[in-house]
Design a protein around this motif. Structure first.
Motif, PDB file in Angstrom:
ATOM      1  N   THR A 151     -30.192   8.021  19.212  1.00 50.62           N
ATOM      2  CA  THR A 151     -29.774   7.454  20.498  1.00 50.62           C
ATOM      3  C   THR A 151     -30.550   8.092  21.641  1.00 50.62           C
ATOM      4  OG1 THR A 151     -27.544   6.982  19.662  1.00 50.62           O
ATOM      5  CG2 THR A 151     -27.828   7.051  22.046  1.00 50.62           C
ATOM      6  N   VAL A 179     -28.488   5.757  12.901  1.00 50.03           N
ATOM      7  CA  VAL A 179     -28.804   4.344  13.136  1.00 50.03           C
ATOM      8  C   VAL A 179     -27.558   3.594  13.579  1.00 50.03           C
ATOM      9  CG1 VAL A 179     -29.484   2.176  12.024  1.00 50.03           C
ATOM     10  CG2 VAL A 179     -30.782   4.271  11.570  1.00 50.03           C
ATOM     11  N   ASN A 180     -26.438   3.835  12.912  1.00 48.32           N
ATOM     12  CA  ASN A 180     -25.191   3.156  13.255  1.00 48.32           C
ATOM     13  C   ASN A 180     -24.755   3.495  14.677  1.00 48.32           C
ATOM     14  OD1 ASN A 180     -25.127   2.079  10.687  1.00 48.32           O
ATOM     15  ND2 ASN A 180     -23.681   3.580   9.886  1.00 48.32           N
ATOM     16  N   SER A 183     -27.041   1.879  17.329  1.00 47.35           N
ATOM     17  CA  SER A 183     -26.925   0.420  17.419  1.00 47.35           C
ATOM     18  C   SER A 183     -25.807  -0.022  18.363  1.00 47.35           C
ATOM     19  CB  SER A 183     -26.696  -0.181  16.029  1.00 47.35           C
ATOM     20  OG  SER A 183     -25.472   0.251  15.480  1.00 47.35           O
ATOM     21  N   HIS A 184     -24.919   0.886  18.732  1.00 47.78           N
ATOM     22  CA  HIS A 184     -23.870   0.546  19.701  1.00 47.78           C
ATOM     23  C   HIS A 184     -24.461   0.353  21.092  1.00 47.78           C
ATOM     24  CE1 HIS A 184     -20.738   1.098  16.802  1.00 47.78           C
ATOM     25  NE2 HIS A 184     -20.971   2.391  16.645  1.00 47.78           N
ATOM     26  N   TRP A 186     -28.053   0.253  21.621  1.00 46.48           N
ATOM     27  CA  TRP A 186     -29.410  -0.276  21.583  1.00 46.48           C
ATOM     28  C   TRP A 186     -29.532  -1.405  20.568  1.00 46.48           C
ATOM     29  CZ3 TRP A 186     -33.069   1.563  24.962  1.00 46.48           C
ATOM     30  CH2 TRP A 186     -32.757   2.760  25.616  1.00 46.48           C
ATOM     31  N   SER A 187     -30.379  -2.359  20.904  1.00 44.37           N
ATOM     32  CA  SER A 187     -30.722  -3.436  19.969  1.00 44.37           C
ATOM     33  C   SER A 187     -32.157  -3.192  19.519  1.00 44.37           C
ATOM     34  CB  SER A 187     -30.611  -4.795  20.670  1.00 44.37           C
ATOM     35  OG  SER A 187     -31.107  -5.827  19.843  1.00 44.37           O
ATOM     36  N   ASP A 189     -35.184  -4.013  16.013  1.00 51.30           N
ATOM     37  CA  ASP A 189     -35.548  -4.379  14.650  1.00 51.30           C
ATOM     38  C   ASP A 189     -35.927  -3.088  13.936  1.00 51.30           C
ATOM     39  OD1 ASP A 189     -35.152  -7.023  15.225  1.00 51.30           O
ATOM     40  OD2 ASP A 189     -37.273  -7.463  15.568  1.00 51.30           O
ATOM     41  N   LEU A 190     -35.457  -2.911  12.728  1.00 51.36           N
ATOM     42  CA  LEU A 190     -35.641  -1.635  12.031  1.00 51.36           C
ATOM     43  C   LEU A 190     -36.231  -1.835  10.643  1.00 51.36           C
ATOM     44  CD1 LEU A 190     -35.091   1.452  11.720  1.00 51.36           C
ATOM     45  CD2 LEU A 190     -32.819   0.833  10.867  1.00 51.36           C
ATOM     46  N   LEU A 206     -39.178   1.232  14.554  1.00 53.96           N
ATOM     47  CA  LEU A 206     -38.331   0.406  15.416  1.00 53.96           C
ATOM     48  C   LEU A 206     -39.194  -0.405  16.368  1.00 53.96           C
ATOM     49  CD1 LEU A 206     -36.899   3.579  15.336  1.00 53.96           C
ATOM     50  CD2 LEU A 206     -34.987   2.106  15.939  1.00 53.96           C
ATOM     51  N   ILE A 209     -37.181  -3.210  20.989  1.00 50.88           N
ATOM     52  CA  ILE A 209     -36.109  -2.301  21.417  1.00 50.88           C
ATOM     53  C   ILE A 209     -35.620  -2.670  22.816  1.00 50.88           C
ATOM     54  CG2 ILE A 209     -35.511   0.108  21.858  1.00 50.88           C
ATOM     55  CD1 ILE A 209     -37.913   0.839  19.996  1.00 50.88           C
ATOM     56  N   ARG A 212     -28.277  -2.642  24.890  1.00 51.92           N
ATOM     57  CA  ARG A 212     -27.207  -3.625  24.791  1.00 51.92           C
ATOM     58  C   ARG A 212     -26.395  -3.591  26.086  1.00 51.92           C
ATOM     59  NH1 ARG A 212     -26.541  -5.694  19.779  1.00 51.92           N
ATOM     60  NH2 ARG A 212     -27.294  -4.507  17.969  1.00 51.92           N
TER      61      ARG A 212
END
Length: 221
Positions: A151, A179-180, A183-184, A186-187, A189-190, A206, A209, A212
């Motif tokens: 993060t 990662v989990n 993802s709260h 940030w958006s 592709d991984l 990544l 990016i 969110r």
């Protein structure tokens, strides 16, 4: 304490030229020379420096081989930033920007670039400040190793990723939790790839990016 192994180990994991191997040897010799005064790597890893640090850092370029201009944040002793610069030394247009706030380590990084002839520039200062100085630079990728949680890394790298740069981060066995959590906020592709030196660790690539929207922003819409 002496380092075990030799530069020959890099041939096992990558297709490198003799000149590149020579540069890597010069770099490792410099790390060991400066280590007593600078503590560039964990003392316990000195015997395994070629595998734990050099080969591990070589993965950065292998994950994103077409990237030419890199920003390495929190460069420390130069893993992976200096290794990336060495691997790209024979590539036209390549350059690695190394950001390091510790002045003594920044001095080491300058020495490493000069002695190896690798294409790079050292930027002493905090990442947030230096990123403003590089705002006009076209950056293809951002790298970091053993610096912060995912993060925080995404926030630090955002001045470059907002302009389209991809990110390559080394992560340990707790990578999935990071990662989990990331993802709260940030958006992205991984793409995950197992580390070649530790199957429980991952190389994370990544792209796309973005932040969110917060709950307040979402409800306002």
């Amino acid at each position: 304490m002496l380092a075990a192994g030799t530069v020959d180990l890099v041939y096992k994991y990558g297709d490198v030229s003799r000149e590149t191997a020579k540069r890597l040897q010069i770099y490792v010799d410099l790390v060991l020379k400066w280590q007593p005064a600078q503590n560039l790597i964990a003392p316990s890893t000195i015997p395994d420096i070629w595998r734990r640090h050099v080969v591990d850092s070589m993965q950065t370029v292998s994950i994103l081989p077409d990237a030419r201009v890199w920003v390495d944040i929190g460069s420390g002793g130069g893993f992976p930033g200096i290794v990336t610069a060495i691997l790209l030394a024979e590539t036209v247009g390549a350059k690695v920007h190394l950001i390091e706030s510790n002045q003594r380590k920044a001095a080491f990084l300058r020495t490493a670039l000069r002695e190896t002839g690798a294409p790079g520039a050292v930027h002493p200062g905090r990442i947030e400040s230096v990123s403003k100085e590089l705002s006009n630079e076209q950056v293809d990728a951002v790298s970091a190793r053993a610096l912060a949680g995912l993060t925080s890394l995404l926030q630090l790298a955002s001045p470059f990723t907002m302009r389209g740069a991809k990110a390559v981060f080394h992560k340990g066995q707790d990578f999935q939790r990071e990662v989990n959590e990331a993802s709260h906020a940030w958006s992205f592709d991984l793409v995950e790839k197992k580390s070649i030196i530790d199957p429980s660790s991952r190389m994370l690539l990544l792209s796309e990016i973005s932040t969110r929207p917060t709950r307040e922003e979402g409800s306002a819409r």
